[in-house]
Design a protein around this motif. Structure first.
Motif, PDB file in Angstrom:
ATOM      1  N   ASP A 215      23.948  52.540  64.844  1.00 55.23           N
ATOM      2  CA  ASP A 215      24.240  52.672  66.271  1.00 55.23           C
ATOM      3  C   ASP A 215      23.028  53.367  66.871  1.00 55.23           C
ATOM      4  O   ASP A 215      22.656  54.448  66.416  1.00 55.23           O
ATOM      5  CB  ASP A 215      25.492  53.529  66.504  1.00 55.23           C
ATOM      6  N   THR A 216      22.398  52.756  67.853  1.00 60.48           N
ATOM      7  CA  THR A 216      21.179  53.325  68.408  1.00 60.48           C
ATOM      8  C   THR A 216      21.359  53.694  69.876  1.00 60.48           C
ATOM      9  O   THR A 216      22.061  53.015  70.620  1.00 60.48           O
ATOM     10  CB  THR A 216      19.990  52.358  68.259  1.00 60.48           C
ATOM     11  N   TYR A 217      20.723  54.785  70.237  1.00 57.59           N
ATOM     12  CA  TYR A 217      20.743  55.295  71.606  1.00 57.59           C
ATOM     13  C   TYR A 217      19.302  55.550  72.004  1.00 57.59           C
ATOM     14  O   TYR A 217      18.438  55.732  71.143  1.00 57.59           O
ATOM     15  CB  TYR A 217      21.535  56.607  71.676  1.00 57.59           C
ATOM     16  N   GLN A 218      19.030  55.591  73.300  1.00 58.30           N
ATOM     17  CA  GLN A 218      17.665  55.861  73.741  1.00 58.30           C
ATOM     18  C   GLN A 218      17.668  56.803  74.932  1.00 58.30           C
ATOM     19  O   GLN A 218      18.611  56.834  75.712  1.00 58.30           O
ATOM     20  CB  GLN A 218      16.937  54.564  74.085  1.00 58.30           C
ATOM     21  N   ALA A 219      16.568  57.570  75.014  1.00 61.09           N
ATOM     22  CA  ALA A 219      16.375  58.470  76.146  1.00 61.09           C
ATOM     23  C   ALA A 219      14.887  58.485  76.477  1.00 61.09           C
ATOM     24  O   ALA A 219      14.048  58.475  75.582  1.00 61.09           O
ATOM     25  CB  ALA A 219      16.852  59.871  75.794  1.00 61.09           C
ATOM     26  N   SER A 220      14.596  58.514  77.782  1.00 61.43           N
ATOM     27  CA  SER A 220      13.204  58.527  78.224  1.00 61.43           C
ATOM     28  C   SER A 220      12.733  59.932  78.577  1.00 61.43           C
ATOM     29  O   SER A 220      11.565  60.143  78.870  1.00 61.43           O
ATOM     30  CB  SER A 220      13.034  57.616  79.438  1.00 61.43           C
ATOM     31  N   ASN A 221      13.652  60.905  78.532  1.00 63.41           N
ATOM     32  CA  ASN A 221      13.283  62.287  78.860  1.00 63.41           C
ATOM     33  C   ASN A 221      14.194  63.268  78.135  1.00 63.41           C
ATOM     34  O   ASN A 221      15.212  62.889  77.557  1.00 63.41           O
ATOM     35  CB  ASN A 221      13.323  62.512  80.377  1.00 63.41           C
ATOM     36  N   GLY A 222      13.805  64.534  78.185  1.00 62.23           N
ATOM     37  CA  GLY A 222      14.529  65.573  77.456  1.00 62.23           C
ATOM     38  C   GLY A 222      15.944  65.798  77.938  1.00 62.23           C
ATOM     39  O   GLY A 222      16.862  65.981  77.146  1.00 62.23           O
ATOM     40  N   LYS A 223      16.131  65.797  79.258  1.00 60.74           N
ATOM     41  CA  LYS A 223      17.466  66.046  79.815  1.00 60.74           C
ATOM     42  C   LYS A 223      18.463  65.004  79.319  1.00 60.74           C
ATOM     43  O   LYS A 223      19.556  65.333  78.851  1.00 60.74           O
ATOM     44  CB  LYS A 223      17.379  66.035  81.346  1.00 60.74           C
ATOM     45  N   LEU A 224      18.078  63.742  79.395  1.00 57.93           N
ATOM     46  CA  LEU A 224      18.943  62.663  78.924  1.00 57.93           C
ATOM     47  C   LEU A 224      19.146  62.749  77.405  1.00 57.93           C
ATOM     48  O   LEU A 224      20.261  62.557  76.906  1.00 57.93           O
ATOM     49  CB  LEU A 224      18.331  61.312  79.312  1.00 57.93           C
ATOM     50  N   ALA A 225      18.084  63.077  76.678  1.00 59.96           N
ATOM     51  CA  ALA A 225      18.182  63.187  75.219  1.00 59.96           C
ATOM     52  C   ALA A 225      19.216  64.239  74.819  1.00 59.96           C
ATOM     53  O   ALA A 225      20.063  63.995  73.950  1.00 59.96           O
ATOM     54  CB  ALA A 225      16.819  63.527  74.625  1.00 59.96           C
ATOM     55  N   LEU A 226      19.172  65.402  75.471  1.00 63.40           N
ATOM     56  CA  LEU A 226      20.101  66.477  75.108  1.00 63.40           C
ATOM     57  C   LEU A 226      21.535  66.136  75.490  1.00 63.40           C
ATOM     58  O   LEU A 226      22.477  66.506  74.790  1.00 63.40           O
ATOM     59  CB  LEU A 226      19.655  67.793  75.749  1.00 63.40           C
ATOM     60  N   GLU A 227      21.703  65.395  76.582  1.00 63.44           N
ATOM     61  CA  GLU A 227      23.034  64.927  76.975  1.00 63.44           C
ATOM     62  C   GLU A 227      23.600  63.992  75.886  1.00 63.44           C
ATOM     63  O   GLU A 227      24.762  64.108  75.499  1.00 63.44           O
ATOM     64  CB  GLU A 227      22.895  64.179  78.303  1.00 63.44           C
ATOM     65  N   ILE A 228      22.755  63.082  75.385  1.00 68.84           N
ATOM     66  CA  ILE A 228      23.187  62.159  74.329  1.00 68.84           C
ATOM     67  C   ILE A 228      23.500  62.924  73.049  1.00 68.84           C
ATOM     68  O   ILE A 228      24.489  62.637  72.363  1.00 68.84           O
ATOM     69  CB  ILE A 228      22.123  61.061  74.101  1.00 68.84           C
ATOM     70  N   VAL A 229      22.678  63.929  72.728  1.00 64.66           N
ATOM     71  CA  VAL A 229      22.928  64.743  71.524  1.00 64.66           C
ATOM     72  C   VAL A 229      24.296  65.408  71.622  1.00 64.66           C
ATOM     73  O   VAL A 229      25.082  65.384  70.671  1.00 64.66           O
ATOM     74  CB  VAL A 229      21.810  65.793  71.319  1.00 64.66           C
ATOM     75  N   ARG A 230      24.591  65.975  72.782  1.00 62.19           N
ATOM     76  CA  ARG A 230      25.885  66.660  72.958  1.00 62.19           C
ATOM     77  C   ARG A 230      27.063  65.677  72.887  1.00 62.19           C
ATOM     78  O   ARG A 230      28.114  66.001  72.349  1.00 62.19           O
ATOM     79  CB  ARG A 230      25.923  67.396  74.296  1.00 62.19           C
TER      80      ARG A 230
END
Length: 130
Positions: free
Chosen positions: A28-43
């Motif tokens: 299952d893959t997810y993507q983020a173009s910036n830190g804010k979005l990345a941390l939201e996906i991590v949470r």
């Protein structure tokens, strides 16, 4: 249950390539173009592994790595760096990154490293790159 991978890179082409490769590998893959979005996906999704670019506008890879490890120290992180950012690699390793790849990387080497990490064939970190 499928393992989850998050690709964090400000370059759309790299995100698309890695998403395609690892989706085809059965993750299952997810993507983020910036830190804010990345941390939201991590949470929200608790990925098993993050492929994290070192240089991202706004919050850089080291800042994102610090926040990821605060959220969940067990998440494996592989850094992706451009030539010339190697001074940041030691700091990334000290913060918990398990390995790094230097861009342009060999996609098969990266795929193999991710599969090894997520299938627990090896828990040792090592550096690969060109």
């Amino acid at each position: 249950m499928k393992k989850k991978i998050l690709v964090v890179d400000d370059q759309n082409g790299i995100r698309i390539l890695l998403m395609e490769v690892f989706t085809n590998e059965g993750y299952d893959t997810y993507q983020a173009s910036n830190g804010k979005l990345a941390l939201e996906i991590v949470r929200n999704t608790a990925p098993d592994l993050i492929l994290l670019d070192m240089k991202i506008p706004g919050m850089d890879g080291l800042d994102i790595l610090k926040h990821v490890k605060e959220i969940d120290a067990s998440i494996k992180v592989i850094m992706m760096t451009a030539y010339g950012e190697l001074d940041m690699i030691k700091e990334a390793t000290d913060l918990g990154a398990i390995m790094h790849f230097t861009k342009p990387f060999d996609i098969d080497e990266l795929r193999l490293a991710v599969n090894m990490q997520l299938n627990n064939e090896s828990n040792s970190g090592f550096a690969v790159g060109s």
